[in-house]
Design a protein around this motif. Structure first.
Motif, PDB file in Angstrom:
ATOM      1  N   ARG A 205       0.846  -1.189   0.000  1.00 14.30           N
ATOM      2  CA  ARG A 205       0.000   0.000   0.000  1.00 14.30           C
ATOM      3  C   ARG A 205       0.884   1.243   0.000  1.00 14.30           C
ATOM      4  O   ARG A 205       1.836   1.345   0.779  1.00 14.30           O
ATOM      5  CB  ARG A 205      -0.914   0.012   1.225  1.00 14.30           C
ATOM      6  CG  ARG A 205      -1.886   1.186   1.253  1.00 14.30           C
ATOM      7  CD  ARG A 205      -2.855   1.054   2.421  1.00 14.30           C
ATOM      8  NE  ARG A 205      -3.762   2.170   2.478  1.00 14.30           N
ATOM      9  CZ  ARG A 205      -4.864   2.286   1.765  1.00 14.30           C
ATOM     10  NH1 ARG A 205      -5.193   1.323   0.916  1.00 14.30           N
ATOM     11  NH2 ARG A 205      -5.663   3.338   1.883  1.00 14.30           N
ATOM     12  N   LEU A 206       0.574   2.184  -0.888  1.00 18.79           N
ATOM     13  CA  LEU A 206       1.362   3.401  -1.005  1.00 18.79           C
ATOM     14  C   LEU A 206       1.175   4.268   0.242  1.00 18.79           C
ATOM     15  O   LEU A 206       0.054   4.657   0.582  1.00 18.79           O
ATOM     16  CB  LEU A 206       0.934   4.182  -2.248  1.00 18.79           C
ATOM     17  CG  LEU A 206       1.749   5.423  -2.599  1.00 18.79           C
ATOM     18  CD1 LEU A 206       3.189   5.027  -2.895  1.00 18.79           C
ATOM     19  CD2 LEU A 206       1.133   6.125  -3.795  1.00 18.79           C
ATOM     20  N   HIS A 207       2.272   4.537   0.945  1.00 17.28           N
ATOM     21  CA  HIS A 207       2.207   5.343   2.159  1.00 17.28           C
ATOM     22  C   HIS A 207       2.477   6.818   1.901  1.00 17.28           C
ATOM     23  O   HIS A 207       1.904   7.677   2.556  1.00 17.28           O
ATOM     24  CB  HIS A 207       3.213   4.812   3.191  1.00 17.28           C
ATOM     25  CG  HIS A 207       2.877   3.455   3.717  1.00 17.28           C
ATOM     26  ND1 HIS A 207       3.757   2.706   4.462  1.00 17.28           N
ATOM     27  CD2 HIS A 207       1.751   2.698   3.589  1.00 17.28           C
ATOM     28  CE1 HIS A 207       3.188   1.550   4.792  1.00 17.28           C
ATOM     29  NE2 HIS A 207       1.979   1.532   4.254  1.00 17.28           N
ATOM     30  N   SER A 208       3.379   7.113   0.978  1.00 19.47           N
ATOM     31  CA  SER A 208       3.705   8.504   0.697  1.00 19.47           C
ATOM     32  C   SER A 208       4.226   8.650  -0.725  1.00 19.47           C
ATOM     33  O   SER A 208       4.698   7.689  -1.337  1.00 19.47           O
ATOM     34  CB  SER A 208       4.742   9.039   1.692  1.00 19.47           C
ATOM     35  OG  SER A 208       5.998   8.418   1.499  1.00 19.47           O
ATOM     36  N   LEU A 209       4.103   9.872  -1.228  1.00 19.53           N
ATOM     37  CA  LEU A 209       4.569  10.222  -2.568  1.00 19.53           C
ATOM     38  C   LEU A 209       5.431  11.466  -2.435  1.00 19.53           C
ATOM     39  O   LEU A 209       5.024  12.450  -1.817  1.00 19.53           O
ATOM     40  CB  LEU A 209       3.377  10.496  -3.491  1.00 19.53           C
ATOM     41  CG  LEU A 209       3.666  11.146  -4.850  1.00 19.53           C
ATOM     42  CD1 LEU A 209       4.409  10.161  -5.745  1.00 19.53           C
ATOM     43  CD2 LEU A 209       2.374  11.597  -5.518  1.00 19.53           C
ATOM     44  N   GLY A 210       6.637  11.420  -3.002  1.00 19.56           N
ATOM     45  CA  GLY A 210       7.545  12.562  -2.925  1.00 19.56           C
ATOM     46  C   GLY A 210       7.545  13.366  -4.208  1.00 19.56           C
ATOM     47  O   GLY A 210       7.515  12.808  -5.306  1.00 19.56           O
ATOM     48  N   LEU A 211       7.559  14.688  -4.084  1.00 17.72           N
ATOM     49  CA  LEU A 211       7.617  15.585  -5.231  1.00 17.72           C
ATOM     50  C   LEU A 211       8.797  16.531  -5.090  1.00 17.72           C
ATOM     51  O   LEU A 211       8.981  17.144  -4.032  1.00 17.72           O
ATOM     52  CB  LEU A 211       6.326  16.418  -5.348  1.00 17.72           C
ATOM     53  CG  LEU A 211       5.018  15.696  -5.652  1.00 17.72           C
ATOM     54  CD1 LEU A 211       3.882  16.698  -5.653  1.00 17.72           C
ATOM     55  CD2 LEU A 211       5.095  14.971  -6.986  1.00 17.72           C
ATOM     56  N   GLU A 212       9.594  16.647  -6.144  1.00 13.78           N
ATOM     57  CA  GLU A 212      10.626  17.669  -6.212  1.00 13.78           C
ATOM     58  C   GLU A 212       9.996  18.906  -6.856  1.00 13.78           C
ATOM     59  O   GLU A 212       9.523  18.845  -7.992  1.00 13.78           O
ATOM     60  CB  GLU A 212      11.818  17.191  -7.037  1.00 13.78           C
ATOM     61  CG  GLU A 212      12.647  16.106  -6.378  1.00 13.78           C
ATOM     62  CD  GLU A 212      13.469  16.629  -5.204  1.00 13.78           C
ATOM     63  OE1 GLU A 212      13.577  17.871  -5.058  1.00 13.78           O
ATOM     64  OE2 GLU A 212      13.986  15.797  -4.441  1.00 13.78           O
ATOM     65  N   VAL A 213       9.997  20.018  -6.155  1.00  9.95           N
ATOM     66  CA  VAL A 213       9.309  21.227  -6.604  1.00  9.95           C
ATOM     67  C   VAL A 213      10.337  22.329  -6.877  1.00  9.95           C
ATOM     68  O   VAL A 213      11.246  22.560  -6.071  1.00  9.95           O
ATOM     69  CB  VAL A 213       8.293  21.708  -5.555  1.00  9.95           C
ATOM     70  CG1 VAL A 213       7.612  23.001  -6.021  1.00  9.95           C
ATOM     71  CG2 VAL A 213       7.258  20.627  -5.288  1.00  9.95           C
ATOM     72  N   GLU A 214      10.173  22.989  -8.006  1.00  8.72           N
ATOM     73  CA  GLU A 214      11.013  24.140  -8.344  1.00  8.72           C
ATOM     74  C   GLU A 214      10.114  25.350  -8.582  1.00  8.72           C
ATOM     75  O   GLU A 214       9.098  25.263  -9.281  1.00  8.72           O
ATOM     76  CB  GLU A 214      11.850  23.879  -9.590  1.00  8.72           C
ATOM     77  CG  GLU A 214      12.751  25.055  -9.972  1.00  8.72           C
ATOM     78  CD  GLU A 214      13.577  24.795 -11.211  1.00  8.72           C
ATOM     79  OE1 GLU A 214      14.722  24.320 -11.061  1.00  8.72           O
ATOM     80  OE2 GLU A 214      13.068  25.063 -12.318  1.00  8.72           O
TER      81      GLU A 214
END
Length: 258
Positions: A205-214
């Motif tokens: 089960r997906l617990h977290s999603l990471g995003l690189e933001v600029e």
């Protein structure tokens, strides 16, 4: 969790989403009927100094990356990348009591936005705005706090972008444009998926999603950071990424000497 992790279907807003594109006259009537805005608010022209003091609600973790801690009301923002951040912006605005619309972005995950706190009764969705989505968005700026506009891969002429930008500024509404080219935007946001946690070898089960933001403005160096979307008791929350620290594992003296 998140519109980029898995496309969500089924959640439909109580809005102007319908099979045939709404007419401009119909949209104008709807804008005038929105509580707290309508014609009186739409006709009011905010002072530039006032606009500089006011910012649109955004996910708190994103605020640290934005100049002034938010998106300036009355500005135009160019967006590229993962749609999760768009859902987060819509959720933040509608949960804060504002009104928003999505024009020409048919695959935006509404369920993901709801999990982030979006209030669908304050969100209008027009997946098929017809031959001129820019004109539809321009009308919506008269009565809404945030309009997300998908350009379908097209470029808008500079002369027209200046007119729309002036309209957004005069109404105190924020326009976020994506999937196309919009010259002269005050701010550029880009979000790219940086990783997942919780998934094993093909299962879990997906617990977290990471995003690189600029974040890039018209002046100054870009600002970059990583944001994590985490599931917490049925709600998806935004958080600044925390780099895990390595914990020393005690070993026996004879193992260290070997």
């Amino acid at each position: 969790m998140g519109s980029d992790a898995k496309p969500q279907e089924g959640a439909q807003p109580q809005a102007v989403a319908r099979e045939s594109p709404p007419t401009v006259a119909e949209l104008r009537r709807r804008m005038a009927a929105i509580p707290g805005r309508g014609e009186a608010a739409a006709e009011r022209i905010p002072l530039d100094a006032e606009l500089r003091r006011e910012s649109l609600a955004v996910p708190p973790a994103l605020a640290a990356l934005l100049p002034g801690g938010g998106l300036t009301k009355g500005s135009v923002v160019s967006y590229t990348g993962a749609r999760s951040l768009l859902a987060g912006l819509l959720a933040a605005v509608t949960e804060d009591g504002g009104h928003a619309a999505v024009v020409g972005v048919p695959r935006l995950g509404l369920l993901a936005a709801v999990e982030m706190g979006a209030q669908l009764e304050r969100l209008a969705v027009i997946p098929d705005p017809g031959p001129d989505p820019v004109e539809v968005a321009a009308v919506l700026l008269d009565g809404l706090d945030l309009v997300v506009l998908g350009l379908g891969g097209t470029a808008v002429a500079p002369a027209r972008t200046r007119v729309i930008a002036a309209r957004a500024r005069s109404k105190g509404a924020t326009l976020v444009v994506t999937d196309g080219r919009w010259p002269g935007a005050a701010l550029h946001l880009d979000a790219r998926i940086a990783g997942y946690s919780g998934l094993g070898h093909g299962r879990g089960r997906l617990h977290s999603l990471g995003l690189e933001v600029e974040v890039r403005g018209k002046a100054g160096p870009p600002r970059r950071g990583r944001l994590d979307l985490r599931s917490n008791s049925g709600r998806v929350e935004w958080a600044a990424h925390e780099t895990p620290t390595r914990t020393a594992v005690p070993v026996e003296a004879k193992e260290a000497a070997s």
